[in-house]
Each structure stands twice: as C-alpha cells, then as structure tokens.
Scaffold this motif. Structure first.
Motif, PDB file in Angstrom:
ATOM      1  N   GLU A   6      20.571  12.293  11.871  1.00  0.00           N
ATOM      2  CA  GLU A   6      20.612  12.969  13.168  1.00  0.00           C
ATOM      3  C   GLU A   6      20.992  11.979  14.259  1.00  0.00           C
ATOM      4  O   GLU A   6      20.720  10.785  14.166  1.00  0.00           O
ATOM      5  CB  GLU A   6      19.246  13.564  13.489  1.00  0.00           C
ATOM      6  CG  GLU A   6      18.761  14.588  12.476  1.00  0.00           C
ATOM      7  CD  GLU A   6      17.383  15.106  12.816  1.00  0.00           C
ATOM      8  OE1 GLU A   6      16.771  15.737  11.948  1.00  0.00           O
ATOM      9  OE2 GLU A   6      16.923  14.877  13.943  1.00  0.00           O
ATOM     10  N   ARG A  19      23.390  17.211  23.587  1.00  0.00           N
ATOM     11  CA  ARG A  19      23.899  17.688  22.300  1.00  0.00           C
ATOM     12  C   ARG A  19      23.324  16.813  21.214  1.00  0.00           C
ATOM     13  O   ARG A  19      23.385  15.590  21.290  1.00  0.00           O
ATOM     14  CB  ARG A  19      25.423  17.629  22.290  1.00  0.00           C
ATOM     15  CG  ARG A  19      26.102  18.051  21.000  1.00  0.00           C
ATOM     16  CD  ARG A  19      27.608  17.904  21.150  1.00  0.00           C
ATOM     17  NE  ARG A  19      28.335  18.078  19.913  1.00  0.00           N
ATOM     18  CZ  ARG A  19      29.240  19.025  19.710  1.00  0.00           C
ATOM     19  NH1 ARG A  19      29.496  19.900  20.671  1.00  0.00           N
ATOM     20  NH2 ARG A  19      29.889  19.117  18.568  1.00  0.00           N
ATOM     21  N   SER A  21      23.351  16.189  16.914  1.00  0.00           N
ATOM     22  CA  SER A  21      24.165  16.439  15.733  1.00  0.00           C
ATOM     23  C   SER A  21      23.427  15.974  14.494  1.00  0.00           C
ATOM     24  O   SER A  21      22.551  15.103  14.556  1.00  0.00           O
ATOM     25  CB  SER A  21      25.499  15.703  15.837  1.00  0.00           C
ATOM     26  OG  SER A  21      26.246  16.150  16.933  1.00  0.00           O
ATOM     27  N   CYS A  22      23.834  16.518  13.357  1.00  0.00           N
ATOM     28  CA  CYS A  22      23.211  16.158  12.082  1.00  0.00           C
ATOM     29  C   CYS A  22      24.263  16.248  10.993  1.00  0.00           C
ATOM     30  O   CYS A  22      24.847  17.312  10.779  1.00  0.00           O
ATOM     31  CB  CYS A  22      22.062  17.121  11.802  1.00  0.00           C
ATOM     32  SG  CYS A  22      21.286  16.923  10.196  1.00  0.00           S
ATOM     33  N   GLN A  23      24.489  15.119  10.333  1.00  0.00           N
ATOM     34  CA  GLN A  23      25.495  15.090   9.271  1.00  0.00           C
ATOM     35  C   GLN A  23      24.829  14.910   7.921  1.00  0.00           C
ATOM     36  O   GLN A  23      23.967  14.038   7.753  1.00  0.00           O
ATOM     37  CB  GLN A  23      26.507  13.975   9.504  1.00  0.00           C
ATOM     38  CG  GLN A  23      27.644  13.989   8.482  1.00  0.00           C
ATOM     39  CD  GLN A  23      28.765  13.045   8.834  1.00  0.00           C
ATOM     40  OE1 GLN A  23      28.540  11.961   9.362  1.00  0.00           O
ATOM     41  NE2 GLN A  23      29.998  13.456   8.552  1.00  0.00           N
ATOM     42  N   ARG A  71      28.652  24.557  13.432  1.00  0.00           N
ATOM     43  CA  ARG A  71      28.762  23.710  12.240  1.00  0.00           C
ATOM     44  C   ARG A  71      30.214  23.370  11.981  1.00  0.00           C
ATOM     45  O   ARG A  71      31.119  24.157  12.287  1.00  0.00           O
ATOM     46  CB  ARG A  71      28.134  24.383  11.018  1.00  0.00           C
ATOM     47  CG  ARG A  71      28.738  25.699  10.622  1.00  0.00           C
ATOM     48  CD  ARG A  71      27.889  26.393   9.544  1.00  0.00           C
ATOM     49  NE  ARG A  71      28.072  25.801   8.236  1.00  0.00           N
ATOM     50  CZ  ARG A  71      27.302  26.080   7.181  1.00  0.00           C
ATOM     51  NH1 ARG A  71      26.292  26.935   7.311  1.00  0.00           N
ATOM     52  NH2 ARG A  71      27.543  25.516   6.010  1.00  0.00           N
ATOM     53  N   ASP A  72      30.418  22.194  11.437  1.00  0.00           N
ATOM     54  CA  ASP A  72      31.737  21.735  11.007  1.00  0.00           C
ATOM     55  C   ASP A  72      31.643  21.560   9.497  1.00  0.00           C
ATOM     56  O   ASP A  72      31.090  20.573   9.007  1.00  0.00           O
ATOM     57  CB  ASP A  72      32.087  20.419  11.704  1.00  0.00           C
ATOM     58  CG  ASP A  72      33.463  19.908  11.327  1.00  0.00           C
ATOM     59  OD1 ASP A  72      33.979  20.285  10.264  1.00  0.00           O
ATOM     60  OD2 ASP A  72      34.013  19.111  12.104  1.00  0.00           O
ATOM     61  N   THR A  77      28.455  18.950   9.004  1.00  0.00           N
ATOM     62  CA  THR A  77      27.708  18.636  10.221  1.00  0.00           C
ATOM     63  C   THR A  77      27.287  19.907  10.938  1.00  0.00           C
ATOM     64  O   THR A  77      28.049  20.873  11.016  1.00  0.00           O
ATOM     65  CB  THR A  77      28.569  17.771  11.160  1.00  0.00           C
ATOM     66  OG1 THR A  77      28.859  16.532  10.523  1.00  0.00           O
ATOM     67  CG2 THR A  77      27.847  17.493  12.465  1.00  0.00           C
ATOM     68  N   TYR A  79      25.536  20.976  14.729  1.00  0.00           N
ATOM     69  CA  TYR A  79      25.199  20.449  16.039  1.00  0.00           C
ATOM     70  C   TYR A  79      24.455  21.517  16.839  1.00  0.00           C
ATOM     71  O   TYR A  79      24.470  22.703  16.494  1.00  0.00           O
ATOM     72  CB  TYR A  79      26.446  19.983  16.787  1.00  0.00           C
ATOM     73  CG  TYR A  79      27.432  21.080  17.114  1.00  0.00           C
ATOM     74  CD1 TYR A  79      28.522  21.352  16.279  1.00  0.00           C
ATOM     75  CD2 TYR A  79      27.286  21.847  18.264  1.00  0.00           C
ATOM     76  CE1 TYR A  79      29.403  22.362  16.580  1.00  0.00           C
ATOM     77  CE2 TYR A  79      28.164  22.853  18.580  1.00  0.00           C
ATOM     78  CZ  TYR A  79      29.230  23.107  17.739  1.00  0.00           C
ATOM     79  OH  TYR A  79      30.107  24.101  18.033  1.00  0.00           O
ATOM     80  N   GLN A  81      24.131  22.367  20.905  1.00  0.00           N
ATOM     81  CA  GLN A  81      24.453  22.116  22.304  1.00  0.00           C
ATOM     82  C   GLN A  81      23.387  22.776  23.167  1.00  0.00           C
ATOM     83  O   GLN A  81      23.205  23.995  23.095  1.00  0.00           O
ATOM     84  CB  GLN A  81      25.834  22.667  22.646  1.00  0.00           C
ATOM     85  CG  GLN A  81      26.243  22.469  24.085  1.00  0.00           C
ATOM     86  CD  GLN A  81      26.449  21.012  24.437  1.00  0.00           C
ATOM     87  OE1 GLN A  81      27.102  20.272  23.709  1.00  0.00           O
ATOM     88  NE2 GLN A  81      25.885  20.571  25.557  1.00  0.00           N
ATOM     89  N   CYS A  95      16.733  18.637  12.018  1.00  0.00           N
ATOM     90  CA  CYS A  95      17.716  19.497  11.378  1.00  0.00           C
ATOM     91  C   CYS A  95      17.267  19.786   9.951  1.00  0.00           C
ATOM     92  O   CYS A  95      16.521  19.019   9.339  1.00  0.00           O
ATOM     93  CB  CYS A  95      19.114  18.904  11.414  1.00  0.00           C
ATOM     94  SG  CYS A  95      19.361  17.457  10.387  1.00  0.00           S
TER      95      CYS A  95
END
Length: 123
Positions: A6, A19, A21-23, A71-72, A77, A79, A81, A95
């Motif tokens: 994260e 923002r 994020s979490c990958q 999500r990507d 990932t 995220y 926002q 996450c």
C-alpha cells in the motif's frame, strides 16, 4: 504467495483530498474482488469500498459521493481517491484482495490484506 503493498496515506486538512493505492504481486492468475477497509482506534474494521472483477462498486454510506474506488487490472492495483475528507475519516486504511494464484502447478484461492496506511485528517 501473494503480497500487497500500500502507498499514499498521510496527513491532510479537512476538505482536502488524498489517494491511496495498493498493488498485488505474486503468481496471480486472477483477481476477483478488491477493496478498502478502515479501522480507527476503539472501533472495528469497517468496509469503505469494494470493486468486483467486472467493475461493480460498493460504497459505505459514509463515503458515498466523496470517495471513488478504481482498479487497474494490468497492474493488479486498486486505488481509492478520497475527496472532501472529514476528521471522522481518520483511520488506518487496509486494502483487501481476493483471487486465484498458482504455485507448483496447482491453483488456489487467496485472500490477502495489506499492511495498512494511515490517513489522518486534521480539523
């Protein structure tokens, strides 16, 4: 093994934006649901928002209209926002990812939690 990293927490003033994020990484075959939860001192962990593999989103009533989850899939990932932040949004944000991974030729389902990132909204 699947690992989550994260990033993006921090200190922000009331009304500000942030923002997180979490990958996910590892021998992942498929990611189903991805989501964000939060926990503040003295309270139980609660759902903030989730996004399914087909893009359906669910939000807690307290964040609807202010937070957006996305999500990507190419980057594994998710995220979050956050806008119009309030002091009551202060919490550690975690996450959560569920899916399928492969190891030694066998597929298994997984559910993994991130280490948490602190979001602190000052009044």
């Amino acid at each position: 093994q699947v690992h989550l990293v994260e990033s993006g927490g921090g200190l922000v003033q009331t009304g500000g934006s942030l923002r997180v994020s979490c990958q996910s990484s590892g021998q992942i075959l498929r990611i189903a649901d991805m989501g964000w939860y939060r926990q503040s001192p003295g309270r139980q962990r609660e759902l903030v928002a989730t996004v399914s593999g087909d893009g359906k989103t669910v939000y807690a009533d307290s964040v609807k209209g202010r937070f957006t989850i996305g999500r990507d899939n190419a980057e594994n990932t998710v995220y979050l926002q956050m806008s119009s932040l309030k002091p009551e949004d202060t919490a550690v944000y975690y996450c959560n990812t569920r899916g399928t991974f492969t190891r030694y030729g066998q597929n298994s389902d997984f559910e993994v939690w991130g280490q948490g990132t602190l979001v602190n909204v000052s009044s």
